[in-house]
Design an enzyme around this catalytic site. Sequence first.
Site, short mmCIF file in Angstrom:
data_model
loop_
_atom_site.label_atom_id
_atom_site.label_comp_id
_atom_site.label_asym_id
_atom_site.label_seq_id
_atom_site.Cartn_x
_atom_site.Cartn_y
_atom_site.Cartn_z
N ASP A 39 0.98 -1.48 -0.21
CA ASP A 39 -0.12 -0.04 -0.40
C ASP A 39 0.34 1.27 0.28
OD1 ASP A 39 -2.67 1.09 0.17
OD2 ASP A 39 -2.87 1.11 2.41
N HIS A 71 -4.54 2.97 -6.92
CA HIS A 71 -4.83 2.35 -6.33
C HIS A 71 -7.23 2.81 -7.17
CE1 HIS A 71 -3.23 3.25 -3.12
NE2 HIS A 71 -4.11 3.41 -1.97
N HIS A 125 -6.01 -1.20 -8.41
CA HIS A 125 -6.89 -2.15 -6.66
C HIS A 125 -8.41 -2.22 -7.25
CE1 HIS A 125 -8.77 -1.96 -3.13
NE2 HIS A 125 -7.87 -3.28 -3.00
N HIS A 143 -5.83 -5.54 0.60
CA HIS A 143 -5.72 -4.69 -0.33
C HIS A 143 -4.35 -4.12 -0.86
CE1 HIS A 143 -6.63 -0.28 -0.55
NE2 HIS A 143 -5.29 -0.09 -0.40
#
Length: 362
Positions: free
Chosen positions: A171, A254, A257, A271
Amino acid sequence: MEKIISSPGKYIQGKGVLASLAKYSLQLGDTALIMSGGMVKSIVTPIISKSFSDAHAAFYMETFEGECCRTEIDRLVAICKAKQIKVVIGVGGGKTLDTAKAVAYYHQVPVVIAPTIASTDAPTSALSVIYTEAGQFESYLMLPKNPDVVLIDSQIVARAPARLIVAGMGDALATYFEARANGCSGNPAMSGGIPTLSALALAELCYKTLLKDGLKAKLAVESQVVTQAVENIIEANTYLSGIGFESGGLAAAHAVHNGLTLLSECHHLFHGEKVAFGTLVQLALENAPLEEINQVLAFCHSVGLPTCLADLGAGDVSKEALMAVAKAACAAGETIHNMPFKVDADAVYGAILVADQLGKRV
């Protein structure tokens, strides 16, 4: 447009600091609802109970049911109203913490965030990621302020499986590259203003810290010990990445993602593991220098982050499924549109395939 940097009221990190939870909670309110779930609850309850008992403070423990969704948020808000709660405390991982922030916002009380893992940069942000009950990304809940207190016990973090701190590195890996893209585009960050020099500097420091201490921290956590490298990576994953993404901005990593959450093959991943691959897709999308891509690939390989679709469990998904991921990443309002050039689903689809091929070479 104004420049804005957002940060929590206090950030506290160190071995054994969870024992001080009541002290910081009482500065905000005299009746606390503490939510945690699963194995975390059994680990932290004795420490928290002693902290509040020693301080003669009122508190209620509530089990988090596992998903940061509207149903769970509404359930916990109702409990807060019934018990006249004055401060909400979330203890656990990213979804627990995001739920605590959302509950505190709707109940209109302060919030204390106590991560037990360093797997995301969620703890410091004025943001909750809302999912459906089935675990698919639904929306971002933008909050008016950051948590009042973030308290992270590095001793507890070091006892968690090493995969979790590695996911946090995934992340955090996106932080610098997304902030850099956002800085070039001049679009507002999550804070509502354009990136400050401070936010961009913290994002770059986050990346440099990962490269310097990531592998050493992983090895230490595998032995369940706290070293300076572990402390540095906890700070990078939590604080540097948190301030960096919120005040520096999100971009393609992101968004990719979020697209990957459509694939059932990826539901077993954390995540940050999906964000790490999203970072590689972003670098391919922006045609970053091969030297830079190789540095990121080498880092991912060294700590065990996915570098190709097979690593995600999605090596055999169809072209149609990958195009659906690409389209979802490019949905209206997605952060991929913070890239300093126009992006469409065809470009993202191509970048996914290139990133996959680059990752297979490692």
